[in-house]
Design a protein around this motif. Structure first.
Motif, PDB file in Angstrom:
ATOM      1  N   VAL A   1     -36.361  28.989   5.743  1.00 24.20           N
ATOM      2  CA  VAL A   1     -35.945  28.990   4.330  1.00 24.20           C
ATOM      3  C   VAL A   1     -35.625  30.435   3.960  1.00 24.20           C
ATOM      4  O   VAL A   1     -36.408  31.354   4.256  1.00 24.20           O
TER       5      VAL A   1
ATOM      6  N   PRO B   1     -31.157  26.424   5.981  1.00 25.85           N
ATOM      7  CA  PRO B   1     -29.789  26.271   6.495  1.00 25.85           C
ATOM      8  C   PRO B   1     -29.607  25.401   7.743  1.00 25.85           C
ATOM      9  O   PRO B   1     -28.783  24.489   7.732  1.00 25.85           O
TER      10      PRO B   1
ATOM     11  N   SER C   1     -28.599  14.813   1.223  1.00 24.47           N
ATOM     12  CA  SER C   1     -27.877  15.785   0.400  1.00 24.47           C
ATOM     13  C   SER C   1     -26.742  15.132  -0.381  1.00 24.47           C
ATOM     14  O   SER C   1     -26.464  15.526  -1.527  1.00 24.47           O
TER      15      SER C   1
ATOM     16  N   ASP D   1     -35.870  20.598   5.744  1.00 20.87           N
ATOM     17  CA  ASP D   1     -34.427  20.688   5.937  1.00 20.87           C
ATOM     18  C   ASP D   1     -33.827  20.958   4.565  1.00 20.87           C
ATOM     19  O   ASP D   1     -34.549  21.120   3.564  1.00 20.87           O
ATOM     20  N   CYS D   2     -32.507  21.014   4.435  1.00 21.19           N
ATOM     21  CA  CYS D   2     -31.887  21.437   3.176  1.00 21.19           C
ATOM     22  C   CYS D   2     -32.239  20.502   2.016  1.00 21.19           C
ATOM     23  O   CYS D   2     -32.592  20.951   0.916  1.00 21.19           O
ATOM     24  N   SER D   3     -32.151  19.210   2.258  1.00 22.09           N
ATOM     25  CA  SER D   3     -32.447  18.266   1.169  1.00 22.09           C
ATOM     26  C   SER D   3     -33.943  18.148   0.930  1.00 22.09           C
ATOM     27  O   SER D   3     -34.392  17.929  -0.210  1.00 22.09           O
TER      28      SER D   3
ATOM     29  N   GLU E   1     -31.939  28.313   0.365  1.00 20.68           N
ATOM     30  CA  GLU E   1     -31.546  27.188   1.213  1.00 20.68           C
ATOM     31  C   GLU E   1     -32.419  27.127   2.456  1.00 20.68           C
ATOM     32  O   GLU E   1     -33.053  28.119   2.855  1.00 20.68           O
TER      33      GLU E   1
ATOM     34  N   HIS F   1     -24.466  19.878   3.831  1.00 24.02           N
ATOM     35  CA  HIS F   1     -25.472  20.885   3.486  1.00 24.02           C
ATOM     36  C   HIS F   1     -25.516  21.048   1.974  1.00 24.02           C
ATOM     37  O   HIS F   1     -24.494  20.925   1.287  1.00 24.02           O
TER      38      HIS F   1
ATOM     39  N   TYR G   1     -37.371  25.801   9.466  1.00 20.60           N
ATOM     40  CA  TYR G   1     -36.489  24.650   9.263  1.00 20.60           C
ATOM     41  C   TYR G   1     -36.940  23.533  10.200  1.00 20.60           C
ATOM     42  O   TYR G   1     -37.196  23.764  11.402  1.00 20.60           O
TER      43      TYR G   1
ATOM     44  N   ALA H   1     -27.670  23.433  -1.297  1.00 20.51           N
ATOM     45  CA  ALA H   1     -28.523  24.579  -1.595  1.00 20.51           C
ATOM     46  C   ALA H   1     -28.738  24.665  -3.103  1.00 20.51           C
ATOM     47  O   ALA H   1     -28.048  23.996  -3.891  1.00 20.51           O
TER      48      ALA H   1
END
Length: 442
Positions: free
Chosen positions: A423, A417, A372, A352-354, A415, A403, A320, A405
């Motif tokens: 990941v 997180p 996100s 990262d998540c996005s 995801e 967040h 991450y 996913a």
């Protein structure tokens, strides 16, 4: 040739996934797992009980010291009693000897007095016969027996000499009687003094015996108290042993659960690797015409969704990095001035998540912004109960989306997180922050 290689890789990955699934099967049920509160409570109970045992041990040690001190005092008092007994026996012997001497002195004094009385009687008889009777009828017959004046004078002188000698003997006897009387008085005094010492020794012996009895009682009572404490200690130690056994059981359960959890994590990691390999192989496969038209129908949408999911799953294990990720893959993270910086995200290459979703949806030719909230707004909202693979699942904190996913199906999502993680594939978390709608882009 390239296409054939990709197909072969895809087939190998499928076989691997199938073999892994067959090998893994259904995971066994988890063993009992005591809560941290139970473990803390158990450890606290053991600690508390151990402290009680320790405190009681201190009391027992103190009592034992008291018993030993009393025993030392008792030993000294017993010696005092022995000395008093010896002194009493000596005093009794001395008193008996003094009584014997006094009795003998009394007998001797009485005998001396009797001798003096007898001598005095004889002297008195002689005097009476000599001077109160007739001159020719006395013991010496002075007048009738004398043949001449000279003989008469001689006889008179003899009588005086006899009387004088008797008087002298009587005086000597009297002196002896007085001396014997003095000796008797001294013997009586010695006897009385010996009796006084005997009585004092008897009192001392009685006092010493009483002191020994009192000391024995005190020692016995202290020893009894020690026995009571030792019995209490035995009970507490038994309880402590039970608590320790219970605590050991709980911790053994936790160890077994942790071992089980590690094994499940290893199995899950193996499944993830297999799934990642399969996804990577599928993602590398040539794009079908239906995949190029993601909104042309249900079948095409499913194919596209699988390609999007495969592209995301192919990145399992990637670090991450806040701000990281693009349509072409992982990128270096950026500074956030806070938590991410503390994890050094700006020095890492990852997602990262996005950013992960940007990379995933590039497989469907759908560009997404690196935020996100905007990604969620870009799709059509569908209730959670109707979500399907390829939908976006969003979580909000404080009224804003924090967040996002990608739903894979089967209750799972892929995801990136948080800082410090990688990941991963996880179960959908139905927490308070989960938005009631998913966002559908496909």
């Amino acid at each position: 040739m390239v296409r054939r290689s990709v197909v072969v890789a895809l087939l190998v990955a499928v076989v691997v996934v199938g073999d892994q699934a067959a090998a893994f099967g259904q995971p066994p049920p988890p063993p009992p797992n005591p809560t941290d509160q139970q473990l803390d409570s158990s450890r606290g109970a053991v600690q508390s009980q151990a402290e009680q045992v320790g405190a009681l041990t201190g009391r027992i040690a103190s009592t034992q010291a008291g018993v030993e001190q009393l025993q030392e005092q008792l030993a000294g008092q017993r010696e005092d009693a022995n000395r008093a007994q010896v002194d009493l026996e000596r005093a009794q012997q001395a008193a008996a000897e003094a009584r014997t001497r006094a009795d003998r002195a009394g007998i001797a004094t009485a005998a001396a007095s009797a001798a003096i009385d007898s001598a005095r009687t004889r002297l008195d008889d002689f005097a009476v016969a000599s001077y109160q009777g007739a001159l020719d009828s006395g013991p010496l017959g002075l007048l009738s027996a004398a043949s001449s004046p000279d003989e008469l004078v001689a006889r008179a002188q003899l009588t005086d000499a006899v009387a004088t000698e008797q008087a002298r003997a009587l005086a000597a006897l009297e002196r002896a009687r007085v001396g014997q009387a003095n000796a008797e008085s001294t013997a009586r005094l010695a006897r009385d003094e010996a009796e006084t010492r005997r009585a004092a020794a008897s009192d001392a012996q009685r006092t010493a015996a009483q002191a020994v009895t009192a000391a024995e009682r005190a020692t016995a009572e202290e020893a009894r108290q020690q026995q009571v404490l030792e019995s209490e200690q035995a009970g507490l130690e038994a309880q402590l042993a039970d608590l320790r056994a219970g605590d050991a059981t709980l911790r053994a359960q936790r160890d077994r659960f942790d071992s089980w959890a590690r094994r499940q994590a290893e199995l899950q990691a193996a499944r993830d690797r297999a799934e990642q390999q399969a996804a990577a192989a599928r993602a590398a496969a040539p794009v079908t015409p239906s995949a190029r038209a993601p909104r042309s129908g249900a079948t095409g949408a499913s194919d596209v969704a699988q390609r999007v999911i495969d592209r995301a799953v192919s990145q399992l294990g990637v670090t991450y990095a806040w701000g990281g990720g693009s349509a072409t893959g992982a990128t270096r993270g950026i500074r956030d001035g806070g938590v991410a910086d503390s994890f050094g995200d700006y020095r890492k290459v990852g997602f990262d998540c996005s950013g992960l979703l940007i990379y995933a949806f590039a497989a469907a030719g759908i560009p997404l912004p690196h935020y996100s909230g905007y990604q969620y707004d870009q799709g059509r909202k569908v209730p959670l109960a109707q979500m399907r693979p390829g939908d976006l699942i969003a979580y909000q904190t404080g009224g804003r989306i924090g967040h996002i996913a990608l739903y894979m199906g089967g209750g799972r999502m892929v995801e990136a997180p948080f800082s410090g993680s990688q990941v991963r594939i996880a179960q959908v978390r139905y927490t308070a922050g989960l938005l009631p709608y998913v966002s559908r882009l496909l």
